[in-house]
Design a protein around this motif. Structure first.
Motif, short mmCIF file in Angstrom:
data_model
loop_
_atom_site.label_atom_id
_atom_site.label_comp_id
_atom_site.label_asym_id
_atom_site.label_seq_id
_atom_site.Cartn_x
_atom_site.Cartn_y
_atom_site.Cartn_z
N ARG A 119 -4.55 -4.58 -8.69
CA ARG A 119 -4.23 -3.23 -8.18
C ARG A 119 -5.54 -2.48 -8.00
N SER A 126 1.11 -8.62 -5.80
CA SER A 126 1.96 -9.36 -6.72
C SER A 126 2.04 -10.81 -6.24
N LEU A 152 2.20 -9.04 -11.22
CA LEU A 152 1.07 -8.26 -10.69
C LEU A 152 -0.23 -9.03 -10.90
N PRO A 178 3.89 3.36 -9.62
CA PRO A 178 3.32 2.02 -9.77
C PRO A 178 4.04 1.17 -10.81
N ASP A 203 6.01 -2.46 -10.41
CA ASP A 203 5.73 -3.65 -11.22
C ASP A 203 7.01 -4.26 -11.77
N PHE A 231 -8.52 1.44 -9.56
CA PHE A 231 -7.38 2.35 -9.62
C PHE A 231 -7.45 3.11 -10.93
N HIS A 262 -2.49 3.42 -3.98
CA HIS A 262 -2.91 2.13 -4.52
C HIS A 262 -2.52 1.00 -3.58
N SER A 313 -1.46 -2.83 -4.22
CA SER A 313 -1.05 -3.71 -5.31
C SER A 313 -0.67 -5.08 -4.78
N GLU A 349 0.86 -1.18 0.00
CA GLU A 349 0.00 0.00 0.00
C GLU A 349 0.90 1.23 0.00
#
Length: 252
Positions: free
Chosen positions: A221, A241, A218, A204, A208, A230, A237, A239, A143
């Motif tokens: 998101r 993974s 990823l 972002p 990634d 998003f 965001h 995200s 985050e």
């Protein structure tokens, strides 16, 4: 990472929960804990930068075994003093490189803590460390805010985010190096006090690529913990993974 006396030492730890009180509200904490508990399933969770236990404690109360890594003994002492704090395993060390035994279903890094790593190399190392802790199919969750460069006034490098009669706070940005700092001025009994915390902001798309370098991909998101879309207007965001099933330890 900075040592605990220069970053999150006793002076900051003593007032951290109060100064970040909005982040401890149930409407902020509960969605994050719910998502992380769902990702953990029947597995363990590892928090990088566990701090005073804002997320770790309620996650553990959901029945998820939680371990934390943190450099600041002062912050961890606050965690230990809270109900249930003695049930959270903590390893003292730099969360970009410190290893703990076993594997985890979810590793998470919340509330802009990736920015506490002030070089790109350290941020890349953090992703690799997270990947090495994950079991196949496990997830690394971050985050973090989207850099607010659009708010920079022309020709200036500072963005205020709090102004009151007794407190001023502003972020400064160096767009050439991606270095930033959060700066605070408080007035108590007529005396002003100033302190500053250094960070490195990250985009972002850069995150990634760090994930890909660590063998992750990823998966999701969102703008927030409740799964909001998003968009180009999002200011932060969450995200997720994933470590592909069958992927062994990440090579360094």
């Amino acid at each position: 990472m900075h040592d605990e006396d220069g970053y999150f030492g006793e002076k900051i730890a003593a007032r951290y929960d109060t100064s970040s009180a909005d982040m401890f509200r149930p409407d902020v904490v509960d969605p994050a804990v719910g998502l992380l508990a769902g990702l953990a399933g029947d597995g363990r969770a590892l928090e990088l930068g566990v701090g005073t236990g804002r997320i770790a404690l309620p996650l553990a109360r959901r029945g998820i075994p939680v371990h934390g890594i943190d450099m600041s003994r002062a912050m961890v002492a606050r965690l230990r003093a809270k109900p249930g704090g003695d049930g959270i395993g903590v390893t003292i060390g730099d969360f970009a490189r410190t290893r703990v035994p076993g594997d985890f279903a979810v590793v998470y890094l919340v509330f802009n803590t990736i920015n506490n790593l002030t070089t790109q190399d350290a941020q890349v190392a953090c992703f690799r460390n997270a990947a090495e802790h994950l079991r196949p199919g496990g997830c690394f969750v971050i985050e973090v805010g989207v850099p607010e460069l659009r708010r920079l006034p022309p020709g200036q490098q500072a963005v205020p985010f709090h102004i009151s009669p007794t407190k001023w706070a502003f972020d400064t940005y160096d767009v050439a190096t991606q270095q930033m700092s959060s700066n605070y001025v408080t007035v108590v009994d007529g005396r002003a006090e100033y302190w500053s915390l250094p960070f490195r902001y990250v985009w972002p798309s850069e995150l990634d690529l760090m994930a890909r370098l660590a063998g992750l991909r990823l998966r999701d998101r969102w703008e927030g913990w409740s799964g909001e879309p998003f968009t180009g207007e999002s200011t932060k965001h969450v995200s997720v993974s994933e470590k592909p099933a069958g992927l062994g330890p990440t090579a360094r």
